[in-house]
Design a protein around this motif. Structure first.
Motif, PDB file in Angstrom:
ATOM      1  N   SER A  50       0.834  -1.203   0.000  1.00 34.09           N
ATOM      2  CA  SER A  50       0.000   0.000   0.000  1.00 34.09           C
ATOM      3  C   SER A  50       0.867   1.251   0.000  1.00 34.09           C
ATOM      4  O   SER A  50       0.558   2.238  -0.676  1.00 34.09           O
ATOM      5  CB  SER A  50      -0.924   0.003   1.220  1.00 34.09           C
ATOM      6  OG  SER A  50      -1.832  -1.069   1.158  1.00 34.09           O
ATOM      7  N   CYS A  67       2.146   1.718  -3.477  1.00 33.81           N
ATOM      8  CA  CYS A  67       1.093   2.256  -4.345  1.00 33.81           C
ATOM      9  C   CYS A  67       0.885   3.744  -4.087  1.00 33.81           C
ATOM     10  O   CYS A  67       0.611   4.509  -5.008  1.00 33.81           O
ATOM     11  CB  CYS A  67      -0.215   1.497  -4.127  1.00 33.81           C
ATOM     12  SG  CYS A  67      -0.171  -0.213  -4.707  1.00 33.81           S
ATOM     13  N   PHE A 112      -3.413  -5.275 -10.244  1.00 33.44           N
ATOM     14  CA  PHE A 112      -4.085  -5.494  -8.959  1.00 33.44           C
ATOM     15  C   PHE A 112      -3.063  -5.880  -7.913  1.00 33.44           C
ATOM     16  O   PHE A 112      -2.223  -6.765  -8.174  1.00 33.44           O
ATOM     17  CB  PHE A 112      -5.138  -6.602  -9.090  1.00 33.44           C
ATOM     18  CG  PHE A 112      -5.927  -6.826  -7.833  1.00 33.44           C
ATOM     19  CD1 PHE A 112      -7.053  -6.060  -7.569  1.00 33.44           C
ATOM     20  CD2 PHE A 112      -5.531  -7.775  -6.895  1.00 33.44           C
ATOM     21  CE1 PHE A 112      -7.771  -6.253  -6.397  1.00 33.44           C
ATOM     22  CE2 PHE A 112      -6.242  -7.972  -5.735  1.00 33.44           C
ATOM     23  CZ  PHE A 112      -7.362  -7.214  -5.481  1.00 33.44           C
ATOM     24  N   PRO A 113      -3.068  -5.215  -6.763  1.00 32.73           N
ATOM     25  CA  PRO A 113      -4.015  -4.180  -6.320  1.00 32.73           C
ATOM     26  C   PRO A 113      -3.533  -2.739  -6.550  1.00 32.73           C
ATOM     27  O   PRO A 113      -4.067  -1.824  -5.951  1.00 32.73           O
ATOM     28  CB  PRO A 113      -4.131  -4.469  -4.836  1.00 32.73           C
ATOM     29  CG  PRO A 113      -2.756  -4.895  -4.441  1.00 32.73           C
ATOM     30  CD  PRO A 113      -2.206  -5.661  -5.628  1.00 32.73           C
ATOM     31  N   PRO A 147      -6.520  -0.361  -8.031  1.00 35.93           N
ATOM     32  CA  PRO A 147      -7.596  -0.117  -7.066  1.00 35.93           C
ATOM     33  C   PRO A 147      -7.173   0.772  -5.898  1.00 35.93           C
ATOM     34  O   PRO A 147      -7.941   1.637  -5.462  1.00 35.93           O
ATOM     35  CB  PRO A 147      -7.959  -1.529  -6.587  1.00 35.93           C
ATOM     36  CG  PRO A 147      -7.629  -2.402  -7.742  1.00 35.93           C
ATOM     37  CD  PRO A 147      -6.378  -1.797  -8.328  1.00 35.93           C
ATOM     38  N   ILE A 148      -5.946   0.578  -5.389  1.00 37.44           N
ATOM     39  CA  ILE A 148      -5.468   1.420  -4.293  1.00 37.44           C
ATOM     40  C   ILE A 148      -5.280   2.855  -4.777  1.00 37.44           C
ATOM     41  O   ILE A 148      -5.699   3.826  -4.109  1.00 37.44           O
ATOM     42  CB  ILE A 148      -4.155   0.863  -3.713  1.00 37.44           C
ATOM     43  CG1 ILE A 148      -4.409  -0.484  -3.020  1.00 37.44           C
ATOM     44  CG2 ILE A 148      -3.551   1.850  -2.711  1.00 37.44           C
ATOM     45  CD1 ILE A 148      -3.149  -1.177  -2.547  1.00 37.44           C
TER      46      ILE A 148
END
Length: 310
Positions: free
Chosen positions: A20, A23, A215-216, A219-220
Motif C-alpha cells: 500500500s 502504491c 491489482f491491487p 484499485p489502491i
C-alpha cells in the motif's frame, strides 16, 4: 498465540501495508504537480533549436491573460489568448500534455495562427499558472475547457467557429470533451496521441516503469484519487466519451509511440461513429508527429479542416 499463528497474521499484514505504501508512492509520482523546466531537458540540438525558435515566436506575439474562477485562488485556471493579426471568426483551443504548460504548445499555436485561427492556450489544473496540487488527467480539465469555449463565444460572438486540439493528455481532454453537451460553435476535434482510458494508461506505465501489477496497484491508486480529487480512475475514459461524439474528429498517433501505445489510437478511432480520419505517423514516437514532418502535419490538418467545413 504460537509463533506460527502470529507469523501467519503478521507477514500478510506487513506485506499489505508495504505494498500500500508503494502504491501511495506510485500515486504521488504520477499525480503530484511537477512544474517543468523553462527549457526542455534534451541532448538533441535540433529539437532544442526548434523549441527555442517557437518560443521566440511565442514571446513576440500579442497576448492576453485569461482566467477562470479568478476570485478563488485555490481554483483559478489560467490561459493565454493569442489574437490572430487578421480578422477571423475561427478560434482553436489547444490542450497541452502531462507536465506541460501553455507555452510548450507554441509550435502548434504558430501552426494554427498561420491557418487563420485565434488561439487560446490554457494551463491545465496543476500545471503552469493554474492552481492545483494534483493532476487530474483531463477529467476535471474537460469541464474547464467547456467554460473556455463559452468564454471564446462571448468574446468572438455567437457566429464564431471553434476547433478543439490537444496532444497526449491534451488529446484525451478533447476526446473526453466530445462526450459532453458542447455548444454548436464547436465544429471539429483533432487529437494527437491521447490515451484511451486512464486505467489502461496507468496499468501500462505501472508495468513498464515500476514492474507493478494492475491489482491491487490501480484499485489502491483509484481509492486515493477518489479521496484526493473526488473521482475514480475508471471515470477517466476517452472511449466512453467518443461513443457519444457527433463531431468530425481526426486521430493522429506516432507509429513508434511507446509511452501511449499506438494500439490506443485504433481503439479510440473505433469508439466513435462520427465522421473520422486517422493518421499513424511513420517513425514518430510519443508527441513527435509534428516534429518528424511539420509540412505533412500541416497539410494533413488543413485537409481535415477543409473536410470539416472549417
Amino acid at each position: 498465540m504460537n509463533w506460527k499463528k502470529a507469523a501467519s497474521i503478521l507477514i500478510p499484514t506487513v506485506s499489505i501495508l508495504g505494498f500500500s505504501q508503494l502504491c501511495t508512492k506510485f500515486y504521488r509520482y504520477g499525480f503530484a504537480r511537477v512544474d517543468p523546466p523553462l527549457t526542455p531537458e534534451t541532448d538533441d540540438p535540433e529539437y532544442l533549436a526548434a523549441y527555442q525558435e517557437f518560443s521566440q515566436w511565442f514571446n513576440r506575439q500579442k497576448k492576453e491573460q485569461w482566467w477562470l474562477y479568478s476570485d478563488d485562488p485555490s481554483n483559478r485556471i489560467h490561459a493565454v489568448y493569442l489574437p490572430n493579426p487578421r480578422p477571423t471568426k475561427k478560434a482553436v483551443v489547444i490542450a497541452h500534455g502531462y507536465h506541460g504548460n501553455a507555452q510548450m504548445m507554441a509550435a502548434y499555436a504558430q501552426l494554427f495562427q498561420e491557418l487563420g485561427y485565434h488561439v487560446l492556450m490554457p494551463d491545465n489544473r496543476g500545471h503552469g499558472e493554474s492552481a492545483g496540487r494534483w493532476i487530474n488527467f483531463g477529467w476535471l480539465d474537460r469541464l474547464d475547457y467547456l467554460d473556455w469555449c463559452l468564454d471564446l463565444i462571448d468574446h468572438l460572438g455567437s457566429d464564431c467557429e471553434l476547433l478543439l486540439f490537444g496532444v497526449s493528455m491534451g488529446g484525451a481532454i478533447t476526446m473526453m470533451m466530445s462526450g459532453e453537451d458542447l455548444p454548436p460553435q464547436v465544429k471539429a476535434i483533432i487529437e494527437d496521441c491521447g490515451y484511451s482510458s486512464l486505467h489502461e494508461q496507468l496499468a501500462y506505465r505501472a508495468k513498464v516503469e515500476f514492474h507493478l501489477p494492475q491489482f491491487p496497484t490501480l484499485p489502491i491508486a483509484s481509492l486515493i484519487n477518489r479521496i484526493v480529487l473526488g473521482f475514480s480512475l475508471n471515470d477517466v475514459n476517452s472511449l466512453q466519451a467518443l461513443a457519444k461524439n457527433t463531431r468530425p474528429i481526426f486521430f493522429i498517433h506516432g507509429e513508434k509511440d511507446d509511452y501511449v501505445p499506438t494500439s490506443m489510437c485504433y481503439k479510440n478511432f473505433a469508439a466513435t461513429s462520427a465522421p473520422k480520419e486517422m493518421w499513424i505517423v511513420p517513425n514518430a514516437k510519443h508527441a513527435e508527429a509534428f516534429a518528424i514532418d511539420p509540412e505533412a502535419y500541416r497539410d494533413r490538418v488543413s485537409w481535415f479542416l477543409s473536410r470539416a467545413g472549417l
